[in-house]
Design an enzyme around this catalytic site. Structure first.
Site, PDB file in Angstrom:
ATOM      1  N   GLU A  35      81.605  85.638   3.793  1.00  0.00           N
ATOM      2  CA  GLU A  35      80.789  84.419   3.608  1.00  0.00           C
ATOM      3  C   GLU A  35      81.563  83.224   4.167  1.00  0.00           C
ATOM      4  OE1 GLU A  35      79.525  83.903  -0.433  1.00  0.00           O
ATOM      5  OE2 GLU A  35      78.685  85.892  -0.584  1.00  0.00           O
ATOM      6  N   HIS A  84      73.998  83.199  -0.662  1.00  0.00           N
ATOM      7  CA  HIS A  84      74.732  82.902  -1.914  1.00  0.00           C
ATOM      8  C   HIS A  84      74.144  81.654  -2.593  1.00  0.00           C
ATOM      9  CE1 HIS A  84      78.869  83.426  -4.045  1.00  0.00           C
ATOM     10  NE2 HIS A  84      77.950  82.979  -4.889  1.00  0.00           N
ATOM     11  N   ARG A 114      78.638  89.760  -6.550  1.00  0.00           N
ATOM     12  CA  ARG A 114      79.645  89.429  -5.561  1.00  0.00           C
ATOM     13  C   ARG A 114      79.578  90.384  -4.382  1.00  0.00           C
ATOM     14  NH1 ARG A 114      79.882  85.151  -6.983  1.00  0.00           N
ATOM     15  NH2 ARG A 114      81.602  83.827  -7.621  1.00  0.00           N
TER      16      ARG A 114
HETATM   17  P1  NAD Z   1      80.208  88.439 -17.377  1.00  0.00           P
HETATM   18  O1  NAD Z   1      81.694  88.441 -17.366  1.00  0.00           O
HETATM   19  O2  NAD Z   1      79.485  87.739 -18.481  1.00  0.00           O
HETATM   20  O3  NAD Z   1      79.669  89.953 -17.354  1.00  0.00           O
HETATM   21  C1  NAD Z   1      80.198  90.920 -16.495  1.00  0.00           C
HETATM   22  C2  NAD Z   1      80.037  92.267 -17.189  1.00  0.00           C
HETATM   23  O4  NAD Z   1      80.466  93.272 -16.264  1.00  0.00           O
HETATM   24  C3  NAD Z   1      80.907  92.407 -18.437  1.00  0.00           C
HETATM   25  O5  NAD Z   1      80.126  92.778 -19.557  1.00  0.00           O
HETATM   26  C4  NAD Z   1      81.902  93.500 -18.071  1.00  0.00           C
HETATM   27  O6  NAD Z   1      82.260  94.328 -19.166  1.00  0.00           O
HETATM   28  C5  NAD Z   1      81.135  94.263 -17.011  1.00  0.00           C
HETATM   29  N1  NAD Z   1      81.987  95.057 -16.128  1.00  0.00           N
HETATM   30  C6  NAD Z   1      83.224  94.767 -15.659  1.00  0.00           C
HETATM   31  N2  NAD Z   1      83.676  95.762 -14.891  1.00  0.00           N
HETATM   32  C7  NAD Z   1      82.705  96.714 -14.878  1.00  0.00           C
HETATM   33  C8  NAD Z   1      82.593  97.972 -14.254  1.00  0.00           C
HETATM   34  N3  NAD Z   1      83.589  98.485 -13.513  1.00  0.00           N
HETATM   35  N4  NAD Z   1      81.455  98.681 -14.445  1.00  0.00           N
HETATM   36  C9  NAD Z   1      80.442  98.193 -15.215  1.00  0.00           C
HETATM   37  N5  NAD Z   1      80.509  96.999 -15.850  1.00  0.00           N
HETATM   38  C10 NAD Z   1      81.628  96.271 -15.669  1.00  0.00           C
HETATM   39  O7  NAD Z   1      79.767  87.880 -15.948  1.00  0.00           O
HETATM   40  P2  NAD Z   1      78.400  87.134 -15.603  1.00  0.00           P
HETATM   41  O8  NAD Z   1      78.538  85.712 -15.978  1.00  0.00           O
HETATM   42  O9  NAD Z   1      77.277  87.930 -16.099  1.00  0.00           O
HETATM   43  O10 NAD Z   1      78.461  87.202 -13.999  1.00  0.00           O
HETATM   44  C11 NAD Z   1      78.223  88.422 -13.335  1.00  0.00           C
HETATM   45  C12 NAD Z   1      78.517  88.279 -11.847  1.00  0.00           C
HETATM   46  O11 NAD Z   1      77.626  87.326 -11.271  1.00  0.00           O
HETATM   47  C13 NAD Z   1      79.925  87.782 -11.505  1.00  0.00           C
HETATM   48  O12 NAD Z   1      80.402  88.504 -10.390  1.00  0.00           O
HETATM   49  C14 NAD Z   1      79.705  86.330 -11.106  1.00  0.00           C
HETATM   50  O13 NAD Z   1      80.699  85.840 -10.255  1.00  0.00           O
HETATM   51  C15 NAD Z   1      78.372  86.455 -10.407  1.00  0.00           C
HETATM   52  N6  NAD Z   1      77.594  85.208 -10.255  1.00  0.00           N
HETATM   53  C16 NAD Z   1      76.971  85.017  -9.069  1.00  0.00           C
HETATM   54  C17 NAD Z   1      76.187  83.900  -8.898  1.00  0.00           C
HETATM   55  C18 NAD Z   1      75.495  83.656  -7.579  1.00  0.00           C
HETATM   56  O14 NAD Z   1      75.387  82.521  -7.170  1.00  0.00           O
HETATM   57  N7  NAD Z   1      75.021  84.677  -6.911  1.00  0.00           N
HETATM   58  C19 NAD Z   1      76.049  82.951  -9.924  1.00  0.00           C
HETATM   59  C20 NAD Z   1      76.694  83.195 -11.143  1.00  0.00           C
HETATM   60  C21 NAD Z   1      77.476  84.345 -11.292  1.00  0.00           C
HETATM   61  C1  MLT Z   2      79.359  81.473  -9.289  1.00  0.00           C
HETATM   62  O1  MLT Z   2      80.233  82.349  -9.388  1.00  0.00           O
HETATM   63  O2  MLT Z   2      79.230  80.554 -10.095  1.00  0.00           O
HETATM   64  C2  MLT Z   2      78.401  81.592  -8.160  1.00  0.00           C
HETATM   65  O3  MLT Z   2      78.867  82.421  -7.175  1.00  0.00           O
HETATM   66  C3  MLT Z   2      77.808  80.340  -7.666  1.00  0.00           C
HETATM   67  C4  MLT Z   2      78.719  79.318  -7.065  1.00  0.00           C
HETATM   68  O4  MLT Z   2      79.814  79.601  -6.634  1.00  0.00           O
HETATM   69  O5  MLT Z   2      78.293  78.175  -7.003  1.00  0.00           O
END
Ligand code: NAD
Ligand code: MLT
Length: 312
Positions: free
Chosen positions: A262, A280, A233
């Site tokens: 964004e 993104h 994020r």
């Molecule tokens: P998740 O909840 O499975 O894992 C997140 C991890 O971060 C957890 O294990 C949690 O304990 C840890 N965490 C929380 N706070 C923390 C801190 N202060 N320090 C260290 N670790 C910490 O999440 P995920 O499904 O793996 O997603 C991760 C990120 O990716 C999210 O921000 C999500 O929105 C983002 N994401 C982005 C896209 C994209 O299009 N770029 C797509 C999917 C997800």
């Molecule tokens: C998500 O959190 O799933 C990603 O940022 C991707 C999206 O929003 O489509």
């Protein structure tokens, strides 16, 4: 009895839309302006969004019939879950459906930074053959620091071990068993990870605690020539600090999919060839969009039909 009304405010896979159209009155209003959405939301029982629509008090107050908000994707930082819950509105998301795609984009950015892919592409298209000016770095035998060993962080660990990387992770919220399950060395604190990592990749949610988690001090503590990737994020990496880290040469390359603002059309960071931004697109694969579309349509359908919904 009249059918429930559903509004789809952001791009969603056709299979998900069809699943909803088979049961409900669906208005597909992709890219609807905020003003228009606020004007019309009172008419709908369900709202489907991705990350661009802010579902906050302002919207919820006008959403007098709303029963469920479907977030087609993972992060729910654009949705005020507390406010929605107070109004009895269910918030559902699809946290698993795009994890592989997000992870793979992270790997692509890491490799593009390590091998100057974006500069080489730009040079050649400008009519240059500057073969001798490129000297990349291998991933093999390097240390990858993963911040957040959840769904995407653990996919990253598994995959990058196959490249011969040593993996260290910082995540204060998971058990020691999870670190050992993924064969990852546990960093007791963030500084320990920053000091040893040649590559750093961020996979935490955006929370009050993680905003600016990587800022001036943290970049100072990193190894020289570090490669930094963020597909989690915007705002987790402070962009002014990133600018300084790139300007001073501390950071070899930064692959960044998510931004403080964004959509973004310009940034001081664009002066650096080794800053590789993407708009993104972590979840923008045909597979992820199909998975997400179907999963969120099913969740919303469950919500409207009084079945069990896995809430965000
Ligand atoms: P998740 O909840 O499975 O894992 C997140 C991890 O971060 C957890 O294990 C949690 O304990 C840890 N965490 C929380 N706070 C923390 C801190 N202060 N320090 C260290 N670790 C910490 O999440 P995920 O499904 O793996 O997603 C991760 C990120 O990716 C999210 O921000 C999500 O929105 C983002 N994401 C982005 C896209 C994209 O299009 N770029 C797509 C999917 C997800
Ligand atoms: C998500 O959190 O799933 C990603 O940022 C991707 C999206 O929003 O489509």
């Amino acid at each position: 009895m009249s059918k429930f009304k559903v509004i789809i405010a952001e791009k969603m896979d056709i299979r998900g839309i069809e699943l909803l159209q088979n049961q409900f009155d669906v208005d597909v209003c992709i890219g609807i302006s905020r003003e228009e959405l606020l004007k019309r939301i009172h008419d709908y029982d369900a709202l489907l969004v991705r990350s661009a629509t802010q579902v906050n008090d302002e919207l919820l107050e006008k959403a007098t019939k709303l029963r469920i908000v479907g977030r087609a994707g993972n992060g729910t930082d654009n949705i005020d879950i507390h406010a929605a819950t107070k109004k009895g509105v269910i918030v559902a998301n699809t946290p698993e459906s795009n994890s592989i795609s997000a992870c793979e984009l992270g790997i692509a950015l890491m490799m593009a930074c390590a091998r100057d892919v974006s500069v080489a592409d730009k040079d050649m298209k400008a009519g240059k053959w500057s073969r001798n000016s490129f000297e990349g770095v291998e991933l093999y035998n390097k240390t990858l620091g993963i911040i957040g060993l959840g769904r995407i962080g653990s996919l990253m660990a598994t995959r990058m071990k196959a490249f011969g990387m040593k993996i260290v992770a910082y995540d204060p919220y998971i058990s020691d068993e999870r670190f050992s399950r993924f064969g990852v060395k546990k960093a007791e604190n963030l500084d320990d990870l920053l000091k040893v990592s040649d590559f750093i990749t961020i996979h935490t949610p955006r929370t009050e605690e993680t905003i600016d988690m990587i800022s001036f001090d943290e970049i100072d503590k990193m190894k020289d020539n570090v490669i930094l990737v963020n597909v989690a994020r915007g705002k987790i990496v402070n962009e002014d600090a990133l600018y300084q880290g790139l300007k001073g040469g501390k950071i070899r390359g930064a692959g960044i999919d998510v931004h403080a603002v964004e959509p973004r059309y310009e940034s001081p960071l664009y002066e650096f060839d080794n800053f590789i931004p993407t708009p993104h697109i972590g979840a923008n694969t045909s597979e992820a969009q199909e998975n997400v579309g179907i999963a969120i349509a099913q969740q919303v359908s469950n919500g409207l039909n009084g079945e069990i919904v896995e809430t965000a």
